[in-house]
Each structure stands twice: as structure tokens, then as C-alpha cells.
Design a protein around this motif. Sequence first.
Motif, PDB file in Angstrom:
ATOM      1  N   LEU A 180       0.792  -1.391  -0.187  1.00 33.41           N
ATOM      2  CA  LEU A 180       0.346  -0.282  -0.336  1.00 33.41           C
ATOM      3  C   LEU A 180       1.160   0.911   0.094  1.00 33.41           C
ATOM      4  N   VAL A 181       0.915   2.172  -0.689  1.00 36.54           N
ATOM      5  CA  VAL A 181       1.363   3.439  -0.624  1.00 36.54           C
ATOM      6  C   VAL A 181       0.578   4.614  -0.071  1.00 36.54           C
ATOM      7  N   ALA A 182       1.127   5.660   0.212  1.00 34.45           N
ATOM      8  CA  ALA A 182       0.619   6.337   0.896  1.00 34.45           C
ATOM      9  C   ALA A 182      -0.851   7.426   0.209  1.00 34.45           C
ATOM     10  N   ASP A 183      -0.495   7.700  -0.985  1.00 29.54           N
ATOM     11  CA  ASP A 183      -1.511   8.393  -2.217  1.00 29.54           C
ATOM     12  C   ASP A 183      -1.661   8.498  -3.807  1.00 29.54           C
ATOM     13  N   LEU A 184      -2.315   8.438  -3.795  1.00 28.10           N
ATOM     14  CA  LEU A 184      -3.212   8.435  -5.692  1.00 28.10           C
ATOM     15  C   LEU A 184      -1.133   9.211  -6.415  1.00 28.10           C
ATOM     16  N   GLU A 185      -0.755  10.274  -5.599  1.00 25.39           N
ATOM     17  CA  GLU A 185      -0.002  10.669  -6.463  1.00 25.39           C
ATOM     18  C   GLU A 185       1.415   9.504  -6.361  1.00 25.39           C
ATOM     19  N   THR A 186       1.460   9.082  -5.562  1.00 27.04           N
ATOM     20  CA  THR A 186       2.826   8.203  -5.243  1.00 27.04           C
ATOM     21  C   THR A 186       2.658   7.462  -6.140  1.00 27.04           C
ATOM     22  N   LEU A 187       1.290   6.407  -6.018  1.00 26.09           N
ATOM     23  CA  LEU A 187       1.266   5.413  -7.174  1.00 26.09           C
ATOM     24  C   LEU A 187       1.256   5.761  -8.849  1.00 26.09           C
TER      25      LEU A 187
END
Length: 314
Positions: A180-187
Motif C-alpha cells: 500500500l502506498v500513501a496516496d494516488l500521487e505516489t502510485l
Amino acid sequence: MSLIIASQLEADFNRSLARHPSNPILIDVADDEPWSAASEADILLVRPSPAWRQPVSPRPDIWPGRLKWVYSASAGIDFYPDWLLDAPLVTCGRGVASEEIADYVIAAIYAYAKNLEGVTARSRAQWVPVPLGRVSGTTIGIIGLGAIGTAVARRGVALGAQVVAVRRSGVQTGIAGVQLVADLETLMAEADHIVVAVPATPHTRHLVNDGLLARVKPGTHLINVARGSVIDQDALIRSLDAGQLGFATLDVTEPEPLPEGHALYSHPRVRLTPHISSNHMLVRHRLLEKIQDDLSRFVRGESPSDVVDRARGY
């Protein structure tokens, strides 16, 4: 007394459901005003037919009538008017087609990565070495880890890809190899293939927009098996035309179908399919099993599966 089930589904399906041990009475529902069955049925089994898209406002006086339960054969309920949720209980067919949709996603990933049609030699002059793309070692990013996202994640890990995801709850996945990544921007910045698998709600409308698309790596592949409204289609075309986003596989659009002449039909970097990833007619047996199991629970006084949360809209 037997429960009366009014159903919009096929006659063969209804005959099979009528053989449930509770001996329900099945009524075929006319597609023009399916909500009218609320006056005589305990359970209404609905599908996203065109009638539900007609402006029926305010809520029909008959609704919810004597209904105890509305069961949507589709996973999403965005196709129906808001007043559908005024029924005492609303559930959906979540998970029935998740394996089929996940297979579609993986097929799309391989089609883009390997492009076998594009590299096929049809003459001696075309017999030249051409480098193929990879799946193993790439990153698959999944927006939404419901039944569909989870099925995609398991396949991605099995194929040797790194899988990253974001989910609304933030709860860990329980799937080895999925981060799991922190946010959509990171993904968006990390993924080579981005899979959109969230429900359509007011909060997810145009979730994928100019701002997010500006963060993708050049050549990134975007796959939408959610709803067309989740992606800003104008922003998508701008990103493709600018050469930022590499390709888009779209099984859903807004509206459906798109008007004749729409740019997405002919865009060279778009694969557009007519909302077929669920392969829904070939998994009708799974829907039947799910409804039969939920009906057994209901008869026993237990809660059926996949109750729709009115506040979340799914």
C-alpha cells in the motif's frame, strides 16, 4: 408463505432461482417500469436496464411499497436513481465477475507490453529483431482494492510484477507482495500499468484528472474497468496527445456508448471495448449461487452479503 421475488433477469435464471429450498414465487418484471413490482413483491432483483436511467423524479409514489430487499445483479449501483436506496435493504453482486475482469486486465497488460500484432512479420523485409516489453519486473498500480483490485493484485504478484495499491480504508491487504502506498500521487508516479477499479460515487468522479496524469512516467499504460466517470476523458486525451501517457485500455466510458465520432474511438493510443470485461453472461452461474446463498441467509433472519452502504454509495 413463500417470498415473492420480482426479477429483471432472464427466464432461465428465474426458473433456476425458483428451485431454491424456500420455494420463492418468481415474477418476471417488465423493463419499462421495473420499480412498479414494489407493489406486489418482497424482493426485487434488478439489472442496469435503460429504464433506470430515465428521469423518474420525484421518487415514484409506489416506492418502496412492500419490498423488503432490492438485489442489484451488478456490483455498482451508480446506474440506478438515488431513491433505489430508500428500500429497507439493498445488496449487490459484488465479486461475481471479479475473476473475469482481472483476466481482462492482465490480457490488456500483456497486449500492451508484448504488442504481438504490431511485431508480427508478414514479409521477409519485416523479419527484423524487435525488442518486446516486459511484465515481470514492472510495477502494476491498483486504485481500489475491492474484489476486482484484489483479483488483479494476486495475478500481478504471480507474474513477477511489483504491485502497489491505494485503498480507501487504508487497511493492509493481506496479500503477500502487495504494497500500500500513501496516496494516488505516489502510485501514479511509480506504476507502469495503472488499473482503475473503484466504484463510481460523487467522490470518485474525475478522480483521474490533469493533475494526476501529469505525474505518470512517459509510456505508462492506464486501464479502466471501473466506470467511465472516474476518469476525466478530456484530460486523458490531452495526456495521450502530449505523449505523457503511453496508452489507455478502456472498457468503460462516459457516456456509454460514446457518441459517434468521439475521439476515443479512433485514437491510436486507445483500446476501447464495449463494457465486456465482466463476461457477465458466462458467470451467471456465479450470480445464481451468490443470490441463492444470500436468500438462504435472509430466510434464516441473517444479513445477506455485500449490503450497500447508503452513505458511501457502494
